[in-house]
Design a protein around this motif. Structure first.
Motif, PDB file in Angstrom:
ATOM      1  N   CYS A 149      -3.840  -2.099  -5.468  1.00  0.00           N
ATOM      2  CA  CYS A 149      -4.245  -0.842  -4.824  1.00  0.00           C
ATOM      3  C   CYS A 149      -4.019   0.377  -5.699  1.00  0.00           C
ATOM      4  N   LEU A 174       0.831  -1.206   0.000  1.00  0.00           N
ATOM      5  CA  LEU A 174       0.000   0.000   0.000  1.00  0.00           C
ATOM      6  C   LEU A 174       0.868   1.259   0.000  1.00  0.00           C
ATOM      7  N   ALA A 220      -8.792   0.909  -1.498  1.00  0.00           N
ATOM      8  CA  ALA A 220      -7.450   0.345  -1.595  1.00  0.00           C
ATOM      9  C   ALA A 220      -7.055  -0.410  -0.338  1.00  0.00           C
ATOM     10  N   THR A 221      -7.493   0.063   0.818  1.00  0.00           N
ATOM     11  CA  THR A 221      -7.168  -0.618   2.076  1.00  0.00           C
ATOM     12  C   THR A 221      -7.758  -2.019   2.106  1.00  0.00           C
ATOM     13  N   TYR A 262      -8.634  -3.728  -0.578  1.00  0.00           N
ATOM     14  CA  TYR A 262      -7.947  -4.465  -1.638  1.00  0.00           C
ATOM     15  C   TYR A 262      -6.585  -4.968  -1.175  1.00  0.00           C
ATOM     16  N   ALA A 263      -5.909  -4.183  -0.343  1.00  0.00           N
ATOM     17  CA  ALA A 263      -4.564  -4.552   0.093  1.00  0.00           C
ATOM     18  C   ALA A 263      -4.578  -5.858   0.876  1.00  0.00           C
TER      19      ALA A 263
END
Length: 250
Positions: free
Chosen positions: A131, A69, A184-185, A187-188
């Motif tokens: 991300c 990330l 994104a968090t 997804y990470a």
């Protein structure tokens, strides 16, 4: 306390409770075989029984997720600046950025292992790729959608591009950026778990692969439960950070 109760989403809670009750009844009554869908009681029991092992694997997965990330965020900032400042890079990179979403990243995971080995590197790269799109689009859209008069006024006062970026564009782009950051968090974490499916010795993905081979599906569901908990906690943390930063900007 009363305010928190007033804002509590009773509709979502009742729906989740209903799903849990149906899941419990169908599995405990024997309508669904345990090897197809383990019951919530057995999932919780597996979660508690392997809690220490799950925590060790989750620490490794979290480290991969945070490193990936971080590099993805750095790349998103660089690409955003290039597209915002230079017309050539805007026209060249944005279509490629959109087309990149047609690439199934799980399909290139074995190639990353082949190129980078079985250590942390291929997992971090996969997390970064996963991300990168929501972070870049969120930050870029926030920067580009700022009213022109804000930057024009700064230029009249003698400020350069990077002064405008630091003092005007980035602060006003925070709401859009954090919308992408929340995605994104999540997804990470998922990307780090999926990366563990193609190799390695530690991580939640590796743990899932091992218990799948021994048909311990209750333990697989316990990993899913842990991933959900971690994702919700991290997204809540991003939400708190968003409120703090936007409040400071305002």
């Amino acid at each position: 306390m009363a305010k928190r109760l007033a804002t509590f989403n009773w509709q979502a809670a009742s729906l989740l409770l209903g799903v849990l009750v149906v899941w419990l009844v169908t599995t405990e009554a024997g309508w669904v075989e345990a090897f197809i869908l383990p019951g919530p009681v057995s999932v919780v029991r597996a979660f508690v029984g392997d809690f220490g092992l799950l925590m060790r694997h989750s620490m490794y997965t979290l480290r991969e997720a945070f490193v990936g990330l971080f590099f993805s965020l750095a790349a998103a900032f660089i690409i955003t600046v290039l597209m915002d400042r230079f017309l050539y890079w805007r026209r060249a990179l944005y279509p490629v950025l959109v087309l990149s979403q047609a690439v199934p990243y799980i399909a290139i995971a074995p190639l990353l292992v082949l190129w980078l080995g079985h250590g942390m590197a291929p997992r971090v790269v996969l997390v970064g790729l996963t991300c990168f799109f929501p972070l870049t689009v969120g930050l870029y859209d926030g920067v580009r959608n700022i009213p022109r008069e804000y930057t024009d006024e700064l230029q009249v006062m003698g400020g350069g591009y990077f002064a405008g970026l630091r003092q005007v564009k980035l602060p006003l782009a925070m709401p859009s950026f954090f919308s992408g950051m929340k995605i994104a968090t999540a997804y990470a974490i998922v990307g780090a778990v999926i990366a563990g499916w193609v190799g390695g010795t530690t991580g939640l993905g590796v743990y899932m692969t091992r218990v799948r081979r021994t048909f311990e599906f209750d333990k697989m569901f316990s990993v899913i439960l842990l991933i959900v908990i971690i994702s919700l906690v991290l997204m809540y943390g991003v939400k708190l950070l968003e409120k703090r930063m936007i409040r400071d900007v305002v």
